[in-house]
Design a protein around this motif. Structure first.
Motif, short mmCIF file in Angstrom:
data_model
loop_
_atom_site.label_atom_id
_atom_site.label_comp_id
_atom_site.label_asym_id
_atom_site.label_seq_id
_atom_site.Cartn_x
_atom_site.Cartn_y
_atom_site.Cartn_z
N ALA A 161 0.84 -1.19 0.00
CA ALA A 161 0.00 0.00 0.00
C ALA A 161 0.87 1.25 0.00
O ALA A 161 2.10 1.18 0.19
N ARG A 162 0.29 2.39 -0.26
CA ARG A 162 1.00 3.65 -0.18
C ARG A 162 1.29 4.00 1.28
O ARG A 162 0.47 3.76 2.17
N VAL B 261 7.11 -0.29 8.92
CA VAL B 261 7.25 -0.74 7.53
C VAL B 261 8.57 -0.24 6.94
O VAL B 261 9.19 0.69 7.46
N LYS B 262 8.94 -0.89 5.83
CA LYS B 262 10.03 -0.44 4.98
C LYS B 262 9.42 0.10 3.69
O LYS B 262 8.53 -0.53 3.12
N VAL B 263 9.93 1.25 3.24
CA VAL B 263 9.30 1.98 2.14
C VAL B 263 10.29 2.13 1.00
O VAL B 263 11.50 2.31 1.22
N LEU C 79 -0.94 6.12 9.59
CA LEU C 79 -1.11 4.71 9.93
C LEU C 79 0.20 3.94 9.97
O LEU C 79 0.28 2.90 10.62
N HIS C 80 1.22 4.44 9.26
CA HIS C 80 2.48 3.72 9.13
C HIS C 80 3.62 4.50 9.77
O HIS C 80 3.56 5.73 9.88
N GLU C 81 4.62 3.77 10.15
CA GLU C 81 5.86 4.35 10.66
C GLU C 81 7.01 3.70 9.90
O GLU C 81 7.24 2.49 10.01
N ALA C 82 7.73 4.53 9.12
CA ALA C 82 8.81 4.01 8.28
C ALA C 82 10.07 3.81 9.12
O ALA C 82 10.54 4.74 9.77
N VAL C 83 10.59 2.60 9.10
CA VAL C 83 11.83 2.30 9.81
C VAL C 83 13.02 2.28 8.86
O VAL C 83 14.18 2.37 9.30
N GLU C 84 12.74 2.20 7.54
CA GLU C 84 13.83 2.18 6.56
C GLU C 84 13.26 2.54 5.18
O GLU C 84 12.14 2.17 4.85
N VAL C 85 14.06 3.28 4.40
CA VAL C 85 13.71 3.65 3.03
C VAL C 85 14.73 2.99 2.11
O VAL C 85 15.95 3.21 2.24
N LEU C 86 14.25 2.18 1.14
CA LEU C 86 15.12 1.38 0.29
C LEU C 86 15.00 1.82 -1.16
O LEU C 86 13.91 2.20 -1.62
N ASP C 87 16.12 1.78 -1.88
CA ASP C 87 16.13 2.03 -3.33
C ASP C 87 15.99 0.68 -4.03
O ASP C 87 16.98 -0.04 -4.24
N VAL D 173 4.97 0.57 0.28
CA VAL D 173 5.43 -0.24 1.41
C VAL D 173 5.96 -1.56 0.87
O VAL D 173 5.24 -2.32 0.22
N LEU D 174 7.23 -1.82 1.16
CA LEU D 174 7.88 -3.04 0.67
C LEU D 174 7.75 -4.20 1.65
O LEU D 174 7.60 -5.35 1.24
#
Length: 235
Positions: A167-168, A210-212, A173-181, A190-191
Motif C-alpha cells: 500500500a501507499r 514498515v520499509k518503504v 497509519l504507518h511508521e517508516a523504519v527504513e527507506v530502500l532504493d 510499502v515493501l
C-alpha cells in the motif's frame, strides 16, 4: 345693615335646644334703602360661620396602589428568576453531556490501553506460527486455534489490522523504519511490514512498522507493485 332684634317670646339662649351643640348657621336680614324709591329693601345673607366644604373627589386608595406596586415587583422578580432558572438548566445539561462524553472517552481510553498491552502477546503468537508453518505438530494446531480465538475477541472489541503491505505509505497509519532504493517500485510503496499496526474503533492504536521504497530505482513504465489500481486510488 342692622341686626334683627330678639323677640320677647324667644327663649333664653341657654334654654334653646342644642345649646351645647355646634352653633347652627343663622339667617340674617340685611335692611337697606333703595335710593330711587326710598323703599326699605331686605337682603338675607348667611352669617359667617363654619363654611360647608364641597364634597371631595374620590380619594385614591393607597393600599390598592401599594398592592399594585408589589404585584409589578413580584412579576419582575418572577421573570428574572425564571430566566435564571433556564440558564442554570442549560448549564446543567451542558455539564451532564460533557461529563458523559468525558466518561465515555475515559472508558474508551482505558480499554485501548488494555488492548494495546495485549498486542505483543498476539505478535509472539504469530511469530511462533510463522516459525512452525506447515508443521503437523499438535502444539502448532493448538497455537493456531488460540490465535484465531484471540483475533475474534479483538475483532469484537473493535480492533482491526492496518493494511500496509504493497500500500501507499500513510504517516497517519504507518511508521517508516527504513527507506530502500529498490528497482521497479514507485516512491512511498510499502515493501515490507516489520510489525503489524492496529486501529480501535477507527482510531489508531498502534502504527505499522514498515520499509518503504524511495522510488529512485524505478524504471519508466515499470512497476512491481502488485496492486497498481489500489495505488492510483490512494494517490
Amino acid at each position: 345693615m342692622r341686626m334683627r332684634p330678639r323677640k320677647p317670646t324667644d327663649p333664653p339662649e341657654d334654654q334653646r335646644p342644642g345649646g351645647d351643640e355646634e352653633e347652627p348657621i343663622e339667617i340674617l336680614e340685611v335692611v337697606g334703602v333703595d335710593e330711587a324709591t326710598g323703599a326699605v329693601v331686605k337682603d338675607e345673607k348667611k352669617r359667617p360661620g363654619r363654611a360647608s366644604r364641597a364634597p371631595a373627589g374620590p380619594v385614591p386608595d393607597k393600599r390598592a396602589a401599594a398592592e399594585a406596586r408589589d404585584l409589578e415587583e413580584a412579576q419582575r422578580d418572577k421573570e428574572k428568576y425564571y430566566d435564571l432558572f433556564l440558564r442554570k438548566q442549560a448549564e446543567f445539561d451542558n455539564f451532564r453531556k460533557r461529563m458523559e462524553r468525558e466518561r465515555e472517552e475515559f472508558g474508551a481510553g482505558a480499554a485501548r490501553d488494555v488492548l494495546k498491552r495485549l498486542l505483543p502477546v498476539l505478535d509472539n503468537m504469530e511469530r511462533a506460527l510463522r516459525a512452525s508453518e506447515g508443521s503437523s505438530d499438535p502444539l502448532y494446531k493448538g497455537i493456531e486455534l488460540v490465535h484465531q480465538q484471540f483475533l475474534d475477541l479483538l475483532k469484537k472489541e473493535g480492533i482491526r489490522p492496518v493494511e500496509a503491505l504493497s500500500a501507499r505509505f500513510d504517516p497517519r497509519l504507518h511508521e517508516a523504519v527504513e527507506v530502500l532504493d529498490v528497482p521497479g517500485f514507485e516512491a512511498d510503496v510499502v515493501l515490507e511490514e516489520m510489525q503489524k499496526g492496529y486501529t480501535h474503533n477507527d482510531r489508531l492504536l498502534r502504527p505499522a512498522l514498515v520499509k518503504v521504497a524511495s522510488g529512485k530505482g524505478s524504471g519508466a513504465g515499470a512497476s512491481a507493485d502488485p496492486r497498481p489500481d489500489r495505488t492510483e486510488e490512494e494517490s
